[in-house]
Motif scaffolding. Structure first.
Motif, PDB file in Angstrom:
ATOM      1  N   PRO A 102      -7.256  -7.477  10.599  1.00 55.13           N
ATOM      2  CA  PRO A 102      -6.084  -6.784  10.041  1.00 55.13           C
ATOM      3  C   PRO A 102      -5.698  -5.523  10.808  1.00 55.13           C
ATOM      4  CG  PRO A 102      -7.539  -7.473   8.283  1.00 55.13           C
ATOM      5  CD  PRO A 102      -8.273  -7.714   9.567  1.00 55.13           C
ATOM      6  N   TYR A 103      -6.697  -4.750  11.238  1.00 58.67           N
ATOM      7  CA  TYR A 103      -6.382  -3.537  11.999  1.00 58.67           C
ATOM      8  C   TYR A 103      -5.621  -3.900  13.268  1.00 58.67           C
ATOM      9  CZ  TYR A 103      -6.889   1.025  14.198  1.00 58.67           C
ATOM     10  OH  TYR A 103      -6.628   2.244  14.788  1.00 58.67           O
ATOM     11  N   ALA A 104      -6.115  -4.901  13.992  1.00 61.38           N
ATOM     12  CA  ALA A 104      -5.472  -5.314  15.236  1.00 61.38           C
ATOM     13  C   ALA A 104      -4.060  -5.849  14.983  1.00 61.38           C
ATOM     14  CB  ALA A 104      -6.321  -6.370  15.931  1.00 61.38           C
TER      15      ALA A 104
ATOM     16  N   TRP B 128      -3.575   6.075   9.811  1.00 59.23           N
ATOM     17  CA  TRP B 128      -4.812   5.518   9.261  1.00 59.23           C
ATOM     18  C   TRP B 128      -4.901   5.706   7.756  1.00 59.23           C
ATOM     19  CZ3 TRP B 128      -8.867   7.492  13.400  1.00 59.23           C
ATOM     20  CH2 TRP B 128      -8.766   6.689  14.548  1.00 59.23           C
ATOM     21  N   LYS B 129      -4.316   6.774   7.237  1.00 54.82           N
ATOM     22  CA  LYS B 129      -4.387   7.042   5.795  1.00 54.82           C
ATOM     23  C   LYS B 129      -3.632   5.985   4.995  1.00 54.82           C
ATOM     24  CE  LYS B 129      -0.622  10.392   6.381  1.00 54.82           C
ATOM     25  NZ  LYS B 129      -0.275  11.829   6.297  1.00 54.82           N
ATOM     26  N   TYR B 130      -2.759   5.223   5.653  1.00 54.37           N
ATOM     27  CA  TYR B 130      -2.055   4.126   4.989  1.00 54.37           C
ATOM     28  C   TYR B 130      -2.723   2.776   5.261  1.00 54.37           C
ATOM     29  CZ  TYR B 130       1.456   7.835   5.318  1.00 54.37           C
ATOM     30  OH  TYR B 130       2.111   9.048   5.280  1.00 54.37           O
ATOM     31  N   ILE B 131      -3.195   2.612   6.490  1.00 53.88           N
ATOM     32  CA  ILE B 131      -3.773   1.318   6.849  1.00 53.88           C
ATOM     33  C   ILE B 131      -5.154   1.108   6.248  1.00 53.88           C
ATOM     34  CG2 ILE B 131      -4.721   2.136   9.057  1.00 53.88           C
ATOM     35  CD1 ILE B 131      -3.358  -1.368   8.223  1.00 53.88           C
ATOM     36  N   VAL B 132      -5.948   2.181   6.116  1.00 54.71           N
ATOM     37  CA  VAL B 132      -7.308   2.024   5.582  1.00 54.71           C
ATOM     38  C   VAL B 132      -7.300   1.470   4.162  1.00 54.71           C
ATOM     39  CG1 VAL B 132      -9.396   3.251   4.875  1.00 54.71           C
ATOM     40  CG2 VAL B 132      -8.400   3.688   7.130  1.00 54.71           C
TER      41      VAL B 132
ATOM     42  N   ASN C 184      -1.647  -7.237   4.083  1.00 60.21           N
ATOM     43  CA  ASN C 184      -1.962  -5.964   4.732  1.00 60.21           C
ATOM     44  C   ASN C 184      -0.698  -5.173   5.050  1.00 60.21           C
ATOM     45  OD1 ASN C 184      -4.912  -5.270   5.502  1.00 60.21           O
ATOM     46  ND2 ASN C 184      -4.800  -7.487   5.804  1.00 60.21           N
ATOM     47  N   VAL C 185       0.302  -5.836   5.604  1.00 65.48           N
ATOM     48  CA  VAL C 185       1.533  -5.144   5.982  1.00 65.48           C
ATOM     49  C   VAL C 185       2.273  -4.664   4.742  1.00 65.48           C
ATOM     50  CG1 VAL C 185       3.819  -5.436   7.019  1.00 65.48           C
ATOM     51  CG2 VAL C 185       1.799  -6.293   8.203  1.00 65.48           C
ATOM     52  N   TYR C 186       2.315  -5.500   3.706  1.00 60.85           N
ATOM     53  CA  TYR C 186       2.988  -5.078   2.474  1.00 60.85           C
ATOM     54  C   TYR C 186       2.346  -3.814   1.904  1.00 60.85           C
ATOM     55  CZ  TYR C 186       3.978  -4.614  -2.442  1.00 60.85           C
ATOM     56  OH  TYR C 186       4.305  -4.082  -3.668  1.00 60.85           O
ATOM     57  N   LEU C 187       1.019  -3.811   1.776  1.00 57.39           N
ATOM     58  CA  LEU C 187       0.331  -2.640   1.225  1.00 57.39           C
ATOM     59  C   LEU C 187       0.486  -1.433   2.144  1.00 57.39           C
ATOM     60  CD1 LEU C 187      -2.903  -4.324  -0.160  1.00 57.39           C
ATOM     61  CD2 LEU C 187      -1.059  -3.291  -1.498  1.00 57.39           C
ATOM     62  N   TYR C 188       0.437  -1.663   3.437  1.00 57.94           N
ATOM     63  CA  TYR C 188       0.633  -0.595   4.414  1.00 57.94           C
ATOM     64  C   TYR C 188       2.004   0.046   4.240  1.00 57.94           C
ATOM     65  CZ  TYR C 188       1.494   1.381   9.097  1.00 57.94           C
ATOM     66  OH  TYR C 188       1.821   2.207  10.146  1.00 57.94           O
ATOM     67  N   GLU C 189       3.043  -0.783   4.126  1.00 60.19           N
ATOM     68  CA  GLU C 189       4.403  -0.277   3.926  1.00 60.19           C
ATOM     69  C   GLU C 189       4.550   0.380   2.550  1.00 60.19           C
ATOM     70  OE1 GLU C 189       6.683   0.095   5.977  1.00 60.19           O
ATOM     71  OE2 GLU C 189       6.436  -1.317   7.623  1.00 60.19           O
ATOM     72  N   TRP C 190       3.863  -0.155   1.565  1.00 59.40           N
ATOM     73  CA  TRP C 190       3.951   0.398   0.215  1.00 59.40           C
ATOM     74  C   TRP C 190       3.327   1.800   0.164  1.00 59.40           C
ATOM     75  CZ3 TRP C 190       0.388   1.560  -3.803  1.00 59.40           C
ATOM     76  CH2 TRP C 190       0.976   1.779  -5.056  1.00 59.40           C
TER      77      TRP C 190
END
Length: 226
Positions: free
Chosen positions: A85-87, A31-35, A213-219
């Motif tokens: 995006p969460y889903a 969650w600390k990455y996805i939020v 969303n995925v790019y920022l999550y991975e970043w």
């Protein structure tokens, strides 16, 4: 009737939220990455949304809204940029955890080039429609950046698989939103071509939303490892 859009948002996030504590995926630990990824992307898409309301690209049917508005947008629309995006990122992580072998790795660059070419072609013919112009222009910029500029993060083969799976709930959720309709589109500002009741552009709107969303999550994950 006024709770329809709110209930759709709740339905979208309910199972991904409950299943976030699955022992294999451990999505809650990420969650600390996805939020922050969701919040940053959400701001961009909310600005986009506000612009489209001003330009009369789309509007919202008050019969299916609870009537709470912030900056001219219904509360449910703002929740949409949290729940969807969460889903979708949850789907992305589940696929990576349960099916680590991914044959799309061989074809991801070709797929990206295909989509970049599609963006150019559609922009050439549909640039006079606001939804078409902004949607495909934004996707071209983000996709080109992820694939050719930010070369350290290689995840597009995983992204395309998640996008294909995410199209299943997309057709259900967006089908409801456009059939009732909760969201009303001005066909003068799109290609006026629909898959069922869903505008063609919406498929690539989802791609842009999920990709950012995925790019920022991975970043954010990559920064934590360094």
């Amino acid at each position: 009737m006024h709770y329809i859009y709110l209930l759709i948002n709740i339905a979208v996030i309910f199972f991904p939220l409950v299943l976030s504590f699955d022992k294999k995926v451990h999505f809650f630990s990420k969650w600390k990455y996805i939020v922050p990824a969701i919040l940053i992307t959400g701001v961009v898409f909310l600005i986009w949304d506000l612009l489209f309301v001003k330009l009369d690209v789309w509007s919202f049917n008050p019969d299916y809204l609870i009537g709470v508005y912030l900056w001219g947008l219904p509360l449910e629309e703002m929740l949409f940029f949290l729940t969807v995006p969460y889903a979708c990122v949850f789907i992305y992580e589940c696929l990576n955890a349960y099916f680590p072998k991914n044959e799309l790795q061989k074809y991801s660059l070709a797929l990206s080039n295909l989509f970049l070419g599609l963006c150019i072609a559609i922009l050439f013919f549909g640039f006079h429609h606001w939804y078409t112009l902004i949607n495909f222009g934004f996707l071209f910029i983000v996709l080109a950046y992820v694939e050719y500029v930010n070369v350290k993060l290689r995840f597009m083969y995983k992204f395309y698989r998640a996008y294909l799976v995410a199209l299943i709930p997309f057709y259900i959720v967006n089908g409801f939103l456009t059939a009732i309709p909760v969201v009303i589109y001005n066909n003068k500002e799109n290609l006026n071509f629909r898959v069922g009741t869903i505008p063609f552009e919406d498929h690539f709107y989802l791609m842009s939303l999920l990709l950012m969303n995925v790019y920022l999550y991975e970043w954010f994950k990559s920064r934590a490892k360094n």
